[in-house]
Write a protein that holds these residues in place. Structure first.
Motif, PDB file in Angstrom:
ATOM      1  N   TRP A  60      -8.613 -12.916  -3.307  1.00  0.00           N
ATOM      2  CA  TRP A  60      -8.606 -11.466  -3.521  1.00  0.00           C
ATOM      3  C   TRP A  60      -7.983 -10.760  -2.315  1.00  0.00           C
ATOM      4  N   ILE A  61      -8.384 -11.144  -1.137  1.00  0.00           N
ATOM      5  CA  ILE A  61      -7.827 -10.552   0.091  1.00  0.00           C
ATOM      6  C   ILE A  61      -6.340 -10.868   0.206  1.00  0.00           C
ATOM      7  N   ASP A  62      -5.966 -12.124  -0.072  1.00  0.00           N
ATOM      8  CA  ASP A  62      -4.565 -12.528   0.049  1.00  0.00           C
ATOM      9  C   ASP A  62      -3.656 -11.741  -0.885  1.00  0.00           C
ATOM     10  N   GLY A  63      -4.153 -11.381  -2.057  1.00  0.00           N
ATOM     11  CA  GLY A  63      -3.340 -10.588  -2.982  1.00  0.00           C
ATOM     12  C   GLY A  63      -2.911  -9.274  -2.348  1.00  0.00           C
ATOM     13  N   TYR A  64      -3.814  -8.629  -1.676  1.00  0.00           N
ATOM     14  CA  TYR A  64      -3.488  -7.361  -1.004  1.00  0.00           C
ATOM     15  C   TYR A  64      -2.659  -7.585   0.248  1.00  0.00           C
ATOM     16  N   ARG A  65      -2.953  -8.655   0.965  1.00  0.00           N
ATOM     17  CA  ARG A  65      -2.189  -8.959   2.180  1.00  0.00           C
ATOM     18  C   ARG A  65      -0.724  -9.235   1.822  1.00  0.00           C
ATOM     19  N   LEU A  66      -0.498 -10.020   0.783  1.00  0.00           N
ATOM     20  CA  LEU A  66       0.874 -10.347   0.381  1.00  0.00           C
ATOM     21  C   LEU A  66       1.631  -9.106  -0.096  1.00  0.00           C
ATOM     22  N   ALA A  67       0.962  -8.225  -0.809  1.00  0.00           N
ATOM     23  CA  ALA A  67       1.605  -6.983  -1.261  1.00  0.00           C
ATOM     24  C   ALA A  67       2.021  -6.141  -0.056  1.00  0.00           C
ATOM     25  N   ARG A  68       1.168  -6.029   0.936  1.00  0.00           N
ATOM     26  CA  ARG A  68       1.496  -5.261   2.151  1.00  0.00           C
ATOM     27  C   ARG A  68       2.646  -5.921   2.915  1.00  0.00           C
ATOM     28  N   GLU A  69       2.632  -7.242   2.995  1.00  0.00           N
ATOM     29  CA  GLU A  69       3.718  -7.937   3.691  1.00  0.00           C
ATOM     30  C   GLU A  69       5.055  -7.684   3.011  1.00  0.00           C
ATOM     31  N   ARG A  70       5.071  -7.687   1.678  1.00  0.00           N
ATOM     32  CA  ARG A  70       6.322  -7.398   0.955  1.00  0.00           C
ATOM     33  C   ARG A  70       6.803  -5.988   1.269  1.00  0.00           C
ATOM     34  N   SER A  71       5.879  -5.036   1.298  1.00  0.00           N
ATOM     35  CA  SER A  71       6.246  -3.654   1.621  1.00  0.00           C
ATOM     36  C   SER A  71       6.818  -3.558   3.031  1.00  0.00           C
ATOM     37  N   PHE A  72       6.206  -4.227   3.969  1.00  0.00           N
ATOM     38  CA  PHE A  72       6.693  -4.190   5.350  1.00  0.00           C
ATOM     39  C   PHE A  72       8.058  -4.870   5.482  1.00  0.00           C
ATOM     40  N   ARG A  73       8.278  -5.959   4.734  1.00  0.00           N
ATOM     41  CA  ARG A  73       9.592  -6.621   4.782  1.00  0.00           C
ATOM     42  C   ARG A  73      10.672  -5.691   4.231  1.00  0.00           C
ATOM     43  N   ARG A  74      10.367  -4.963   3.150  1.00  0.00           N
ATOM     44  CA  ARG A  74      11.347  -4.002   2.598  1.00  0.00           C
ATOM     45  C   ARG A  74      11.620  -2.893   3.607  1.00  0.00           C
ATOM     46  N   LEU A  75      10.577  -2.408   4.270  1.00  0.00           N
ATOM     47  CA  LEU A  75      10.744  -1.373   5.280  1.00  0.00           C
ATOM     48  C   LEU A  75      11.578  -1.895   6.453  1.00  0.00           C
TER      49      LEU A  75
ATOM     50  N   ALA B 200      13.813  -4.242   6.366  1.00  0.00           N
ATOM     51  CA  ALA B 200      15.201  -4.366   5.915  1.00  0.00           C
ATOM     52  C   ALA B 200      15.878  -3.006   5.891  1.00  0.00           C
ATOM     53  N   LEU B 201      15.174  -1.990   5.438  1.00  0.00           N
ATOM     54  CA  LEU B 201      15.728  -0.640   5.402  1.00  0.00           C
ATOM     55  C   LEU B 201      16.017  -0.136   6.810  1.00  0.00           C
ATOM     56  N   LEU B 202      15.105  -0.363   7.723  1.00  0.00           N
ATOM     57  CA  LEU B 202      15.301   0.096   9.103  1.00  0.00           C
ATOM     58  C   LEU B 202      16.394  -0.679   9.823  1.00  0.00           C
ATOM     59  N   ALA B 203      16.656  -1.893   9.357  1.00  0.00           N
ATOM     60  CA  ALA B 203      17.691  -2.709   9.994  1.00  0.00           C
ATOM     61  C   ALA B 203      19.097  -2.354   9.506  1.00  0.00           C
ATOM     62  N   GLU B 204      19.214  -1.557   8.430  1.00  0.00           N
ATOM     63  CA  GLU B 204      20.536  -1.168   7.929  1.00  0.00           C
ATOM     64  C   GLU B 204      21.228  -0.284   8.958  1.00  0.00           C
ATOM     65  N   PRO B 205      22.533  -0.509   9.150  1.00  0.00           N
ATOM     66  CA  PRO B 205      23.265   0.357  10.081  1.00  0.00           C
ATOM     67  C   PRO B 205      23.306   1.797   9.561  1.00  0.00           C
ATOM     68  N   ARG B 206      23.244   2.755  10.448  1.00  0.00           N
ATOM     69  CA  ARG B 206      23.265   4.179  10.111  1.00  0.00           C
ATOM     70  C   ARG B 206      24.555   4.805  10.603  1.00  0.00           C
TER      71      ARG B 206
ATOM     72  N   THR C 255      25.269  10.782  10.752  1.00  0.00           N
ATOM     73  CA  THR C 255      24.451  11.813  10.100  1.00  0.00           C
ATOM     74  C   THR C 255      23.047  11.310   9.769  1.00  0.00           C
ATOM     75  N   GLY C 256      22.748  10.070  10.093  1.00  0.00           N
ATOM     76  CA  GLY C 256      21.438   9.521   9.830  1.00  0.00           C
ATOM     77  C   GLY C 256      21.355   8.783   8.512  1.00  0.00           C
ATOM     78  N   GLY C 257      22.415   8.810   7.716  1.00  0.00           N
ATOM     79  CA  GLY C 257      22.402   8.101   6.452  1.00  0.00           C
ATOM     80  C   GLY C 257      22.860   6.655   6.636  1.00  0.00           C
ATOM     81  N   ALA C 258      22.655   5.867   5.625  1.00  0.00           N
ATOM     82  CA  ALA C 258      23.077   4.472   5.691  1.00  0.00           C
ATOM     83  C   ALA C 258      24.604   4.413   5.643  1.00  0.00           C
ATOM     84  N   ALA C 259      25.169   3.579   6.491  1.00  0.00           N
ATOM     85  CA  ALA C 259      26.627   3.409   6.504  1.00  0.00           C
ATOM     86  C   ALA C 259      27.033   2.596   5.297  1.00  0.00           C
TER      87      ALA C 259
END
Length: 115
Positions: free
Chosen positions: A84-99, A101-107, A110-114
């Protein structure tokens, strides 16, 4: 009893520090109620009540060996709580990985993604 109810009972049982200590002790092997009571400054009856709560939550079982009645840890119940705990932990980890990846995109400037 459904899985949600078992999870609720399990976490409720583990909310008490004495019951967590009993589970920790049983992780090393079975023990009688008398043996479980040794480290606590509470009555044998109080320890029996704690064991009963753990048993109702499915976290421990009682056996019978001649005159002894050892209490055993029920690892499948702990696995259910961990899952039960792992289900929530894995969901949070996926969200953090997406974040990440988004933060690692070059800008661009003007602050937008290149592009």
């Amino acid at each position: 009893m459904d899985d949600d109810e078992l999870v609720d009972l399990g976490f409720t049982a583990l909310a008490d520090p004495v019951r967590r200590a009993i589970v920790a002790r049983l992780s090393r092997g079975p023990a009688t109620v008398n043996e479980l009571a040794e480290p606590f400054a509470i009555s044998l009856q109080a320890v029996s009540k704690h064991v009963r709560v753990l048993e109702q939550a499915g976290l421990v079982t009682k056996g019978r060996e001649a005159q002894r009645r050892p209490v055993h840890l029920a690892p499948e119940a702990l696995e259910r709580l961990t899952a039960w705990i792992d289900g929530y932990r894995l969901a949070r980890e996926r969200s953090f990985r997406r974040l990440d990846a988004l933060l690692a995109e070059p800008r661009d400037d003007t602050g937008g993604a290149a592009r």
